[in-house]
Design a protein around this motif. Structure first.
Motif, short mmCIF file in Angstrom:
data_model
loop_
_atom_site.label_atom_id
_atom_site.label_comp_id
_atom_site.label_asym_id
_atom_site.label_seq_id
_atom_site.Cartn_x
_atom_site.Cartn_y
_atom_site.Cartn_z
N GLY A 84 104.43 6.85 169.65
CA GLY A 84 103.76 5.71 170.15
C GLY A 84 102.45 5.72 169.10
N LYS A 85 102.52 4.73 169.14
CA LYS A 85 101.39 3.32 168.47
C LYS A 85 100.36 3.17 169.25
N ARG A 86 98.38 3.43 168.66
CA ARG A 86 97.55 2.79 169.53
C ARG A 86 97.07 1.81 169.54
N SER A 87 96.96 0.79 170.71
CA SER A 87 95.98 -0.35 170.42
C SER A 87 95.25 -0.12 169.65
N ARG A 88 95.17 -2.11 169.67
CA ARG A 88 93.47 -2.35 168.53
C ARG A 88 92.48 -2.64 169.46
N GLY A 89 91.67 -2.53 168.79
CA GLY A 89 90.49 -2.26 168.99
C GLY A 89 89.60 -1.37 170.04
N LYS A 90 88.69 -1.47 170.89
CA LYS A 90 87.79 -0.01 171.18
C LYS A 90 88.96 0.75 172.04
#
Length: 133
Positions: A84-90
């Motif tokens: 899956g994709k990682r979420s945006r931001g830190k």
């Protein structure tokens, strides 16, 4: 300490836990907050060392070993090996990252290999607990 095995302890939370532990010691010794005693002096009077954070880390390490040996869905979630994709931001801090820094320098693969050998894992946890890191 209920549920502490699932906590991700950041530096800020660690400082709050240590302050709470010192508050407990002061209350047990009947030392008012207005008394100008350092934390080291209070610990010397109580004949104690700071141990709350180390105890939490030890409990987290023991539950990690159970999860890693089991090898089911919990293992995949804990190691972060799912698609899956990682979420945006830190990115959020993971328990595995904190335990890796607590157990000492070494690759994550070495730590995961040590989990399989119970005696080696127990020695790693005991050494980290005694060092007080």
């Amino acid at each position: 300490m209920y549920g502490c095995k699932a906590w991700t302890i950041s530096k800020q939370i660690q400082n709050k836990l240590e302050a709470t532990e010192m508050w407990f010691h002061r209350r047990m010794l009947w030392i008012p907050l207005t008394a100008k005693k350092t934390n080291e002096r209070v610990l010397n009077e109580a004949n104690k060392r700071r141990s709350l954070v180390r105890t939490i880390r030890k409990r987290q390490a023991t539950i990690l070993s159970h999860v890693m040996r089991r090898g089911k869905l919990e293992h995949l979630v804990t190691t972060g090996k799912f698609e899956g994709k990682r979420s945006r931001g830190k990115q959020r801090e993971k328990i595995m990252d904190r335990l890796a820094t607590w157990l000492g320098p070494g690759k994550m693969s070495d730590i995961l290999a040590a989990v399989k050998d119970r005696d080696l894992w127990r020695d790693m946890i005991t050494n980290a607990y005694k060092q007080g890191t």
